[in-house]
Scaffold this motif. Structure first.
Motif, PDB file in Angstrom:
ATOM      1  N   GLY A 235       0.812  -1.217   0.000  1.00  0.00           N
ATOM      2  CA  GLY A 235       0.000   0.000   0.000  1.00  0.00           C
ATOM      3  C   GLY A 235       0.840   1.259   0.000  1.00  0.00           C
ATOM      4  N   GLU A 236       1.921   1.233   0.766  1.00  0.00           N
ATOM      5  CA  GLU A 236       2.797   2.403   0.844  1.00  0.00           C
ATOM      6  C   GLU A 236       3.565   2.629  -0.457  1.00  0.00           C
ATOM      7  N   MET A 237       3.865   1.554  -1.151  1.00  0.00           N
ATOM      8  CA  MET A 237       4.666   1.651  -2.383  1.00  0.00           C
ATOM      9  C   MET A 237       3.818   1.869  -3.634  1.00  0.00           C
ATOM     10  N   ALA A 238       2.507   1.751  -3.521  1.00  0.00           N
ATOM     11  CA  ALA A 238       1.650   1.780  -4.711  1.00  0.00           C
ATOM     12  C   ALA A 238       1.845   3.057  -5.533  1.00  0.00           C
ATOM     13  N   LEU A 239       1.782   4.212  -4.893  1.00  0.00           N
ATOM     14  CA  LEU A 239       1.894   5.467  -5.641  1.00  0.00           C
ATOM     15  C   LEU A 239       3.319   5.741  -6.123  1.00  0.00           C
ATOM     16  N   PRO A 240       4.354   5.600  -5.275  1.00  0.00           N
ATOM     17  CA  PRO A 240       5.710   5.805  -5.805  1.00  0.00           C
ATOM     18  C   PRO A 240       6.012   4.910  -7.007  1.00  0.00           C
ATOM     19  N   LYS A 241       5.571   3.654  -6.954  1.00  0.00           N
ATOM     20  CA  LYS A 241       5.806   2.734  -8.079  1.00  0.00           C
ATOM     21  C   LYS A 241       5.069   3.202  -9.330  1.00  0.00           C
ATOM     22  N   LEU A 242       3.840   3.698  -9.153  1.00  0.00           N
ATOM     23  CA  LEU A 242       3.084   4.183 -10.306  1.00  0.00           C
ATOM     24  C   LEU A 242       3.768   5.396 -10.934  1.00  0.00           C
ATOM     25  N   VAL A 243       4.202   6.336 -10.099  1.00  0.00           N
ATOM     26  CA  VAL A 243       4.868   7.529 -10.627  1.00  0.00           C
ATOM     27  C   VAL A 243       6.130   7.136 -11.389  1.00  0.00           C
ATOM     28  N   LYS A 244       6.906   6.226 -10.823  1.00  0.00           N
ATOM     29  CA  LYS A 244       8.143   5.808 -11.485  1.00  0.00           C
ATOM     30  C   LYS A 244       7.835   5.092 -12.800  1.00  0.00           C
ATOM     31  N   LYS A 245       6.796   4.275 -12.809  1.00  0.00           N
ATOM     32  CA  LYS A 245       6.396   3.558 -14.033  1.00  0.00           C
ATOM     33  C   LYS A 245       5.970   4.554 -15.113  1.00  0.00           C
ATOM     34  N   MET A 246       5.186   5.547 -14.714  1.00  0.00           N
ATOM     35  CA  MET A 246       4.718   6.539 -15.679  1.00  0.00           C
ATOM     36  C   MET A 246       5.877   7.372 -16.222  1.00  0.00           C
ATOM     37  N   ALA A 247       6.857   7.639 -15.366  1.00  0.00           N
ATOM     38  CA  ALA A 247       7.987   8.468 -15.793  1.00  0.00           C
ATOM     39  C   ALA A 247       8.961   7.716 -16.694  1.00  0.00           C
ATOM     40  N   TYR A 248       9.251   6.439 -16.361  1.00  0.00           N
ATOM     41  CA  TYR A 248      10.334   5.739 -17.047  1.00  0.00           C
ATOM     42  C   TYR A 248       9.860   4.670 -18.021  1.00  0.00           C
ATOM     43  N   ASP A 249       8.680   4.086 -17.798  1.00  0.00           N
ATOM     44  CA  ASP A 249       8.165   3.075 -18.720  1.00  0.00           C
ATOM     45  C   ASP A 249       7.167   3.699 -19.706  1.00  0.00           C
ATOM     46  N   ASP A 250       6.132   4.315 -19.162  1.00  0.00           N
ATOM     47  CA  ASP A 250       5.138   4.964 -20.028  1.00  0.00           C
ATOM     48  C   ASP A 250       5.696   6.234 -20.667  1.00  0.00           C
ATOM     49  N   LYS A 251       6.632   6.866 -19.968  1.00  0.00           N
ATOM     50  CA  LYS A 251       7.184   8.171 -20.375  1.00  0.00           C
ATOM     51  C   LYS A 251       6.090   9.223 -20.533  1.00  0.00           C
ATOM     52  N   SER A 252       5.099   9.137 -19.643  1.00  0.00           N
ATOM     53  CA  SER A 252       3.967  10.065 -19.705  1.00  0.00           C
ATOM     54  C   SER A 252       4.064  11.191 -18.682  1.00  0.00           C
ATOM     55  N   ILE A 253       4.997  11.088 -17.742  1.00  0.00           N
ATOM     56  CA  ILE A 253       5.258  12.172 -16.793  1.00  0.00           C
ATOM     57  C   ILE A 253       6.555  12.860 -17.194  1.00  0.00           C
ATOM     58  N   ASP A 254       6.528  14.145 -17.269  1.00  0.00           N
ATOM     59  CA  ASP A 254       7.731  14.921 -17.571  1.00  0.00           C
ATOM     60  C   ASP A 254       8.764  14.644 -16.479  1.00  0.00           C
ATOM     61  N   PRO A 255       9.887  14.005 -16.796  1.00  0.00           N
ATOM     62  CA  PRO A 255      10.875  13.664 -15.760  1.00  0.00           C
ATOM     63  C   PRO A 255      11.476  14.894 -15.091  1.00  0.00           C
ATOM     64  N   VAL A 256      11.560  15.995 -15.825  1.00  0.00           N
ATOM     65  CA  VAL A 256      12.090  17.224 -15.221  1.00  0.00           C
ATOM     66  C   VAL A 256      11.181  17.697 -14.091  1.00  0.00           C
ATOM     67  N   SER A 257       9.879  17.508 -14.250  1.00  0.00           N
ATOM     68  CA  SER A 257       8.943  17.983 -13.233  1.00  0.00           C
ATOM     69  C   SER A 257       9.130  17.271 -11.904  1.00  0.00           C
ATOM     70  N   LEU A 258       9.689  16.073 -11.922  1.00  0.00           N
ATOM     71  CA  LEU A 258       9.918  15.331 -10.686  1.00  0.00           C
ATOM     72  C   LEU A 258      10.953  16.009  -9.800  1.00  0.00           C
ATOM     73  N   THR A 259      11.720  16.925 -10.379  1.00  0.00           N
ATOM     74  CA  THR A 259      12.726  17.669  -9.605  1.00  0.00           C
ATOM     75  C   THR A 259      12.263  19.098  -9.320  1.00  0.00           C
ATOM     76  N   GLN A 260      11.028  19.420  -9.683  1.00  0.00           N
ATOM     77  CA  GLN A 260      10.531  20.782  -9.556  1.00  0.00           C
ATOM     78  C   GLN A 260       9.525  20.919  -8.418  1.00  0.00           C
ATOM     79  N   SER A 261       9.306  22.145  -8.009  1.00  0.00           N
ATOM     80  CA  SER A 261       8.234  22.442  -7.066  1.00  0.00           C
ATOM     81  C   SER A 261       6.901  22.398  -7.814  1.00  0.00           C
ATOM     82  N   GLY A 262       5.825  22.432  -7.063  1.00  0.00           N
ATOM     83  CA  GLY A 262       4.515  22.450  -7.691  1.00  0.00           C
ATOM     84  C   GLY A 262       4.326  23.645  -8.596  1.00  0.00           C
ATOM     85  N   SER A 263       4.783  24.806  -8.162  1.00  0.00           N
ATOM     86  CA  SER A 263       4.630  26.016  -8.962  1.00  0.00           C
ATOM     87  C   SER A 263       5.431  25.938 -10.259  1.00  0.00           C
ATOM     88  N   GLN A 264       6.624  25.354 -10.193  1.00  0.00           N
ATOM     89  CA  GLN A 264       7.431  25.211 -11.403  1.00  0.00           C
ATOM     90  C   GLN A 264       6.768  24.255 -12.388  1.00  0.00           C
TER      91      GLN A 264
END
Length: 432
Positions: A235-264
């Motif tokens: 349960g604790e790993m469900a969301l981190p694993k999804l975010v990582k999958k979307m970023a590196y497998d699906d490539k649907s999350i902008d990887p740069v945004s993972l290092t940014q603040s919400g406003s950025q």
């Protein structure tokens, strides 16, 4: 209040040297005691509200109190969120804390455990008690004592560029929730050359992951105080694993945004480089004001995991200094401040979610649910108390262990097992 540990957060020694700079309560009449009886008094109210509209709303509430209660004047002491923990350590250890203290549920626990905050359990009016969900009350209850009056909350929500969703041949989700599978599929469908499905600012990911983990039954902690035990499982790993999958497998999350603040990350969304962005619900007010004319934005239904749309309730709070000469009067002001009418005014100004259900209804009626309010209030239905709020070492673990290791994980520098081990071993180190 008995013997207290002076080293709250290991900052007391430095704090004592600064105590002379702080302000405490003042009694202008004779005979006032801890129960707040006799004489006219002035209560110091340390407010952290920092947005112009919210500052004005706080002043209006205080002015209305002062008009109705000339025998108990409230004086605002304006402070800021930056460094407020250190400031409170200074004030408490110097016996110079204000009577009424604005802060947040996750950060008042050590002060409550050390006896610095008054027990408000018997001082909450029945109408206010019933108007706030039990899960929110749980978030401000320490060792069976209510130590803060909940006022404002936020949730994490998904905003979408309606034009980009429809241009990808997709329908904008509606209803009372959106599953993570639906979110992932929509992100993949809206990803194309020069455009990502999601821009998600996760420079400081711990609060987001901890809050949204509850939707997957991820509680992280069992027990309270120093007796708390950590578990980092499915349960604790469900969301981190999804975010990582979307970023590196699906490539649907902008990887740069993972290092940014919400406003950025929001800037990328405004520029049309992402079809969706995950933000604090308060960003709806900024979008209504700042979004470029070509961005037809909407707030999507709250994210839902296996346990529904649960999120951690970490409300802003009003607490009462246990050493105030006027505890009862201070408590009366705190509950007055948090009544439904006042909370509707303040939360609309601050673009946050009232703890009061009546205030939520008032805002919905006034706004017609526009500018994201309808979905924001829908997301608020999932707010509940989170185990981490009663863990003594939580803040230290979050800052020194969880955040840097989540960052490594999102940068693909450690794997699932490495993250689980780091979070578990790190808690054992800080919880000695």
């Amino acid at each position: 209040m008995g013997t207290r540990r002076l080293a709250v957060g290991a900052l007391a020694v430095a704090a004592l040297t600064l105590a002379a700079c702080s302000q405490g309560s003042a009694t202008t009449g004779g005979g006032a005691d801890a129960g707040g009886t006799g004489g006219s008094v002035t209560l110091k109210f340390q407010s952290l509200s920092d947005q112009p509209a919210a500052i004005a709303a706080v002043k209006d509430i205080v002015d209305s109190w002062n008009t109705a209660h000339p025998e108990t004047k409230v004086e605002i002491v304006q402070a800021g969120w930056d460094g407020v923990y250190d400031k409170l350590v200074t004030q408490f250890n110097g016996n110079a804390a204000p009577d009424v203290i604005h802060y947040e549920a996750a950060s008042i626990v050590p002060f409550a455990r050390d006896g610095y905050l008054a027990d408000l359990t018997s001082k909450i009016p029945a109408e206010l008690k019933s108007d706030v969900d039990q899960g929110v009350w749980d978030s401000v209850t320490v060792d069976g004592k209510v130590v803060g009056v909940p006022t404002e909350l936020q949730t994490y929500v998904v905003f979408a560029n309606k034009k980009l969703i429809e241009a990808a041949g997709q329908q904008v989700p509606t209803g009372s929730s959106m599953t993570y599978d639906q979110f992932e599929a929509l992100a993949k469908a809206t990803t194309k050359s020069g455009q990502y499905g999601v821009s998600w600012g996760l420079k400081s990911p711990t609060a987001t992951f901890m809050s949204l983990a509850l939707a997957s039954d991820g509680t992280y902690f069992e027990g309270t105080g120093k007796d708390a035990k950590i578990t980092v499982g499915e349960g604790e790993m469900a969301l981190p694993k999804l975010v990582k999958k979307m970023a590196y497998d699906d490539k649907s999350i902008d990887p740069v945004s993972l290092t940014q603040s919400g406003s950025q990350a929001l800037a990328s969304f405004y520029a049309g480089k992402a079809a969706m962005t995950v933000q604090g619900s308060y960003q709806a007010a900024n979008m209504a004001k700042d979004a470029p004319a070509g961005v037809d934005w909407v707030e999507l239904p709250p994210l839902a995991g296996s346990a529904g749309t649960k999120q951690a309730a970490n409300p802003q709070t009003l607490s009462v200094n246990a050493d105030s000469a006027n505890v009862d009067r201070a408590a009366e002001f705190a509950t007055y401040f948090a009544d439904a009418e006042n909370m509707a005014t303040l939360n609309e100004a601050d673009a946050l979610i009232p703890a009061s259900n009546k205030a939520r209804a008032t805002i919905l009626t006034k706004t017609g649910g526009k500018d994201g309010w309808a979905m924001t209030m829908e997301s608020a239905k999932g707010l509940t108390g989170a185990p981490f709020l009663t863990v003594d070492a939580y803040t230290q673990w979050k800052d020194t262990i969880a955040t840097p290791n989540y960052q490594k994980y999102l940068a693909n520098q450690i794997d699932d097992a490495g993250l689980q081990q780091a979070l578990t071993d790190g808690f054992a180190q800080v919880n000695r």
